[in-house]
Design a protein around this motif. Structure first.
Motif, mmCIF file in Angstrom:
data_model
loop_
_atom_site.group_PDB
_atom_site.id
_atom_site.type_symbol
_atom_site.label_atom_id
_atom_site.label_comp_id
_atom_site.label_asym_id
_atom_site.label_seq_id
_atom_site.Cartn_x
_atom_site.Cartn_y
_atom_site.Cartn_z
ATOM 1 N N LEU A 199 33.524 33.241 42.097
ATOM 2 C CA LEU A 199 34.318 33.409 43.317
ATOM 3 C C LEU A 199 35.763 33.742 42.957
ATOM 4 N N PRO A 200 36.232 34.968 43.216
ATOM 5 C CA PRO A 200 37.646 35.271 42.982
ATOM 6 C C PRO A 200 38.485 34.809 44.174
ATOM 7 N N PHE A 201 39.555 34.061 43.865
ATOM 8 C CA PHE A 201 40.419 33.536 44.930
ATOM 9 C C PHE A 201 41.819 34.104 44.781
ATOM 10 N N ASP A 232 45.206 33.675 47.113
ATOM 11 C CA ASP A 232 45.856 33.158 48.320
ATOM 12 C C ASP A 232 44.856 32.851 49.432
ATOM 13 N N GLU A 233 43.910 31.986 49.112
ATOM 14 C CA GLU A 233 42.875 31.652 50.099
ATOM 15 C C GLU A 233 42.930 30.170 50.480
ATOM 16 N N GLN A 234 44.146 29.622 50.566
ATOM 17 C CA GLN A 234 44.233 28.173 50.810
ATOM 18 C C GLN A 234 43.575 27.733 52.118
ATOM 19 N N ARG A 255 48.673 35.816 36.349
ATOM 20 C CA ARG A 255 49.328 36.478 37.480
ATOM 21 C C ARG A 255 48.227 37.121 38.319
ATOM 22 N N ASN A 256 48.618 37.846 39.346
ATOM 23 C CA ASN A 256 47.631 38.539 40.152
ATOM 24 C C ASN A 256 47.207 39.830 39.428
ATOM 25 N N PHE A 257 45.985 39.808 38.904
ATOM 26 C CA PHE A 257 45.489 40.974 38.169
ATOM 27 C C PHE A 257 44.609 41.865 39.046
ATOM 28 N N GLY A 258 44.317 41.433 40.249
ATOM 29 C CA GLY A 258 43.454 42.226 41.125
ATOM 30 C C GLY A 258 42.013 41.725 41.081
ATOM 31 N N LYS A 259 41.294 42.042 42.131
ATOM 32 C CA LYS A 259 39.951 41.487 42.291
ATOM 33 C C LYS A 259 38.999 41.898 41.168
ATOM 34 N N GLU A 260 39.086 43.167 40.729
ATOM 35 C CA GLU A 260 38.187 43.628 39.662
ATOM 36 C C GLU A 260 38.353 42.772 38.409
ATOM 37 N N ALA A 261 39.613 42.541 38.045
ATOM 38 C CA ALA A 261 39.892 41.749 36.846
ATOM 39 C C ALA A 261 39.431 40.311 37.048
ATOM 40 N N ALA A 262 39.644 39.788 38.266
ATOM 41 C CA ALA A 262 39.234 38.416 38.545
ATOM 42 C C ALA A 262 37.714 38.283 38.439
ATOM 43 N N MET A 263 37.001 39.290 38.930
ATOM 44 C CA MET A 263 35.533 39.244 38.823
ATOM 45 C C MET A 263 35.105 39.322 37.361
ATOM 46 N N MET A 292 30.614 36.913 44.588
ATOM 47 C CA MET A 292 30.839 37.046 46.035
ATOM 48 C C MET A 292 32.292 36.776 46.391
ATOM 49 N N ASP A 293 32.743 37.306 47.529
ATOM 50 C CA ASP A 293 34.101 37.048 48.012
ATOM 51 C C ASP A 293 34.227 35.577 48.394
ATOM 52 N N SER A 294 35.438 35.077 48.312
ATOM 53 C CA SER A 294 35.645 33.658 48.592
ATOM 54 C C SER A 294 36.214 33.440 49.987
ATOM 55 N N ASP A 295 36.148 34.482 50.859
ATOM 56 C CA ASP A 295 36.725 34.327 52.197
ATOM 57 C C ASP A 295 35.649 34.229 53.272
ATOM 58 N N LEU A 296 34.416 33.947 52.832
ATOM 59 C CA LEU A 296 33.266 33.764 53.720
ATOM 60 C C LEU A 296 32.850 35.052 54.429
ATOM 61 N N GLY A 305 43.253 33.442 57.106
ATOM 62 C CA GLY A 305 43.948 34.236 56.099
ATOM 63 C C GLY A 305 43.874 35.699 56.474
ATOM 64 N N ARG A 306 44.289 36.584 55.539
ATOM 65 C CA ARG A 306 44.207 38.003 55.871
ATOM 66 C C ARG A 306 43.749 38.797 54.661
ATOM 67 N N SER A 307 43.228 39.996 54.942
ATOM 68 C CA SER A 307 42.776 40.866 53.862
ATOM 69 C C SER A 307 43.969 41.246 52.996
ATOM 70 N N LYS A 308 43.737 41.357 51.680
ATOM 71 C CA LYS A 308 44.836 41.667 50.758
ATOM 72 C C LYS A 308 45.011 43.177 50.621
ATOM 73 N N TRP A 309 44.188 43.942 51.338
ATOM 74 C CA TRP A 309 44.211 45.388 51.159
ATOM 75 C C TRP A 309 45.040 46.084 52.222
ATOM 76 N N SER A 310 46.090 46.781 51.797
ATOM 77 C CA SER A 310 46.758 47.699 52.701
ATOM 78 C C SER A 310 46.057 49.041 52.521
HETATM 79 N N1 UDP Z 1 40.973 38.938 45.794
HETATM 80 C C1 UDP Z 1 41.372 38.681 44.485
HETATM 81 N N2 UDP Z 1 42.466 39.324 43.989
HETATM 82 C C2 UDP Z 1 43.177 40.232 44.709
HETATM 83 C C3 UDP Z 1 42.744 40.524 46.028
HETATM 84 C C4 UDP Z 1 41.642 39.868 46.533
HETATM 85 O O1 UDP Z 1 40.756 37.861 43.800
HETATM 86 O O2 UDP Z 1 44.156 40.779 44.193
HETATM 87 C C5 UDP Z 1 39.801 38.233 46.349
HETATM 88 C C6 UDP Z 1 40.035 37.554 47.677
HETATM 89 O O3 UDP Z 1 40.499 36.233 47.516
HETATM 90 C C7 UDP Z 1 38.664 37.592 48.319
HETATM 91 C C8 UDP Z 1 38.079 38.899 47.786
HETATM 92 O O4 UDP Z 1 38.814 39.211 46.599
HETATM 93 O O5 UDP Z 1 37.840 36.537 47.868
HETATM 94 C C9 UDP Z 1 38.156 40.029 48.789
HETATM 95 O O6 UDP Z 1 39.503 40.205 49.201
HETATM 96 P P1 UDP Z 1 39.905 40.618 50.685
HETATM 97 O O7 UDP Z 1 39.236 39.717 51.666
HETATM 98 O O8 UDP Z 1 41.379 40.692 50.710
HETATM 99 O O9 UDP Z 1 39.278 42.078 50.762
HETATM 100 P P2 UDP Z 1 38.417 42.707 51.958
HETATM 101 O O10 UDP Z 1 37.360 41.719 52.334
HETATM 102 O O11 UDP Z 1 39.364 42.961 53.054
HETATM 103 O O12 UDP Z 1 37.834 43.955 51.339
#
Ligand code: UDP
Ligand code: MG
Length: 329
Positions: free
Chosen positions: A31-33, A35-37, A92-100, A115-119, A224-229
């Motif tokens: 689960l990559p997290f 800012d999902e407090q 630091r924040n490396f991005g979701k790909e790196a976190a996975m 899987m995403d950690s935002d349900l 919370g909110r999506s991290k993607w602009s």
């Molecule tokens: N996430 C992450 N690093 C990032 C951006 C997102 O680990 O730099 C995680 C985030 O916590 C969530 C998942 O990747 O569990 C999907 O992110 P988000 O909900 O922002 O993306 P969306 O669902 O809008 O595609």
């Protein structure tokens, strides 16, 4: 002072007793997290509830991707309360790909779910994914049937990107998500790929293996909110396209070849008219040609520059992520 008792009682890292290493579980859930407090505890509880239904032994590999809120502290508390929850914190924040990727490296299970950690990736699907794995599939993709609360721009960009990527990978990316179960053999194959710029979805398709799909509906974000602009999404798509395909380069080569053919024809025709004595007057043709050729040349160089940048990134061979301190147990 060597004999100072206060000093002697200060524990040094070397004196730390070795942490007990639990045996490898049947399942790992990565689960990559970031800012999902608002959702972290809820997600962990929901995932555990569903995993309990499968009867498998499991671990939750929580990767904190440099969160700036309380996420890491929450994960660490959860980990203290339940030894099956392991935490890997990135520096630091490396991005979701790196976190996975960090999660896949830390996971020890015979099958690994990402899987995403935002349900938004419903945990209720976990028993179905595990069921397919037990039925003999090595990769189980959760495929989006509906796209939740995504914006129009997001949908359009996603459709274009999936179309392009599908064309180059010879597979369909429509509805593809990062919600997947991978058998250990697929995880090991993925981890052996040397590239730094990773596009998880694409690479999972690329490695092959016995694959099946399970449909799901993307849930709206509960908090919370999506991290993607849109901009971030565009850059992410471009990065993945460059990392995954030489299609843009072939496009440059093809347009170059067509331009050559066209200019050859135009050259012959112009000479012919010149010899006949009715050469074109005026600058319109010249200006048009200048503009078209200039545009083609510059965009061609642009595409090459993009690949050069991508090669440069790979060449530096920096790790995809750095772990702050391995909190794993
Ligand atoms: N996430 C992450 N690093 C990032 C951006 C997102 O680990 O730099 C995680 C985030 O916590 C969530 C998942 O990747 O569990 C999907 O992110 P988000 O909900 O922002 O993306 P969306 O669902 O809008 O595609
Ligand atoms: Mg999300």
């Amino acid at each position: 002072m060597p004999g100072d008792p206060a000093r002697a009682s200060v524990p040094s890292p070397i004196d730390d007793p070795p942490r007990s290493v639990a045996p490898a579980p049947e399942l790992s859930v990565v689960l990559p997290f970031y800012d999902e407090q608002e959702l972290a505890s809820q997600t962990l509880a929901a995932v555990k509830l569903e995993l309990d239904k499968t009867g498998a032994s499991y671990e939750l590999v929580c990767v904190d991707d440099g969160s700036s809120d309380e996420t890491l502290a929450q994960l660490q508390r959860a980990s203290l309360a339940d030894a099956r929850i392991r935490v890997t914190a990135l520096t630091r924040n490396f991005g979701k790909e790196a976190a996975m990727a960090a999660g896949l490296d830390a996971a020890r299970g015979r099958a690994v779910v990402v899987m995403d950690s935002d349900l938004q990736h419903p945990p209720e699907l976990l028993p179905a994914l595990v069921g397919q794995w037990r039925a003999g599939y090595e990769i189980v993709n959760a495929v989006k049937q509906s796209r939740g609360d995504e914006s129009i721009a997001y949908r359009l960009l996603a459709a274009l990107f999936n179309q392009l990527m599908g064309g180059v990978a010879g597979a369909t990316f429509r509805g593809a998500s990062d919600y997947k179960l991978l058998d250990r053999c697929a995880v090991d194959a993925l981890r052996q790929l040397p590239e730094r710029t990773r596009f998880f979805r694409g690479l999972v398709t690329w490695v092959g293996f016995r694959t099946t799909d399970v449909p799901f509906a993307v849930a709206p974000r509960a908090a919370g909110r999506s991290k993607w602009s849109t901009r971030a999404l565009f850059r992410y798509s471009l990065r993945n396209l460059l990392a995954f395909s030489a299609f843009p380069l072939r496009l440059v080569a093809t347009s170059g070849a067509f331009t050559l053919l066209f200019s050859g024809g135009l050259g012959v025709w112009t000479l012919y008219r010149y010899l006949r004595g009715d050469a074109l007057t005026g600058f319109t043709t010249v200006i048009l040609l200048q503009l078209i050729l200039g545009g083609l040349l510059l965009s061609g160089i642009g595409v090459i520059a993009l690949y050069l940048g991508a090669i440069y990134e790979e060449l530096k061979a920096r790790p995809a992520y750095i772990v702050r301190r391995d909190e794993s147990r």
